[in-house]
Design a protein around this motif. Structure first.
Motif, PDB file in Angstrom:
ATOM      1  N   THR A 211       2.516  -2.063  -8.376  1.00  0.00           N
ATOM      2  CA  THR A 211       1.086  -2.283  -8.631  1.00  0.00           C
ATOM      3  C   THR A 211       0.841  -3.685  -9.175  1.00  0.00           C
ATOM      4  O   THR A 211      -0.117  -4.361  -8.776  1.00  0.00           O
TER       5      THR A 211
ATOM      6  N   MET B 107      -4.924   2.293  -8.309  1.00  0.00           N
ATOM      7  CA  MET B 107      -3.506   2.653  -8.373  1.00  0.00           C
ATOM      8  C   MET B 107      -3.162   3.360  -9.682  1.00  0.00           C
ATOM      9  O   MET B 107      -2.319   4.260  -9.694  1.00  0.00           O
TER      10      MET B 107
ATOM     11  N   THR C  49      -2.230   2.849  -0.937  1.00  0.00           N
ATOM     12  CA  THR C  49      -2.221   1.390  -1.066  1.00  0.00           C
ATOM     13  C   THR C  49      -2.812   0.741   0.180  1.00  0.00           C
ATOM     14  O   THR C  49      -3.657  -0.155   0.082  1.00  0.00           O
TER      15      THR C  49
END
Length: 178
Positions: A79, A101, A45
């Motif tokens: 997400t 993701m 991330t």
């Protein structure tokens, strides 16, 4: 644990102590593996958000790592949240982030988790998959959360029982020959 072992019949105490220690290693391995997977999700991330110039990459990566600890839905919820923040940059950045993701979640679920848990809990990937399916069917999210450590515990107990049975058969065989 030592106090408990002292209460047990001295004949069985070493065996129970050995089983308890192995169960502790299996559960600890699961926790360690889960934390490692969450850190990896946070790093993916962070790198993605940094490349996309999304503000607050560090706190958002920490958020994803924390949510990733929640089985099945945690990474998806994170997400969505981070994807909404990425919309502040552009819809393209949000779309790219969500796509990355989603790919990462597939890699995590199908490659990382079985590989890491098989090493940290000492279970095969097949048993991890079976345990997760049974856990989900029996207890939903909580069942999944407890499935792998429970499977590790069952494996330890069965291994110890089979080893004890084999030893008893061996002793009986020796007595018969004498």
């Amino acid at each position: 644990w030592r106090r408990f072992i002292q209460l047990v019949n001295p004949v069985y105490a070493p065996r129970i102590d050995r089983v308890g220690h192995k169960i502790s290693l299996a559960v600890g391995g699961y926790v360690t593996g889960n934390l490692l997977i969450s850190v990896i999700a946070g790093l993916v991330t962070f790198v993605t958000l940094t490349i996309l110039n999304v503000p607050y990459a560090v706190p958002l990566a920490i958020l994803v790592a924390i949510f990733d600890l929640i089985p099945m839905v945690g990474a998806t919820i994170a997400t969505v949240i981070v994807g909404l923040v990425a919309l502040s940059v552009s819809w393209v950045a949000a779309l790219i982030f969500v796509a990355i993701m989603l790919v990462y979640q597939q890699v995590e679920g199908n490659i990382l988790q079985p590989m890491i848990y098989s090493r940290t809990v000492n279970l095969s990937a097949l048993w991890i998959l079976i345990a997760s399916i049974i856990g989900a069917a029996l207890g939903g999210i909580i069942g999944i959360l407890l499935a792998i450590p429970a499977a590790g515990t069952v494996q330890v107990v069965l291994t110890e029982l089979l080893a004890g049975t084999a030893a008893e058969i061996g002793r009986a065989s020796c007595r018969e020959r004498v």
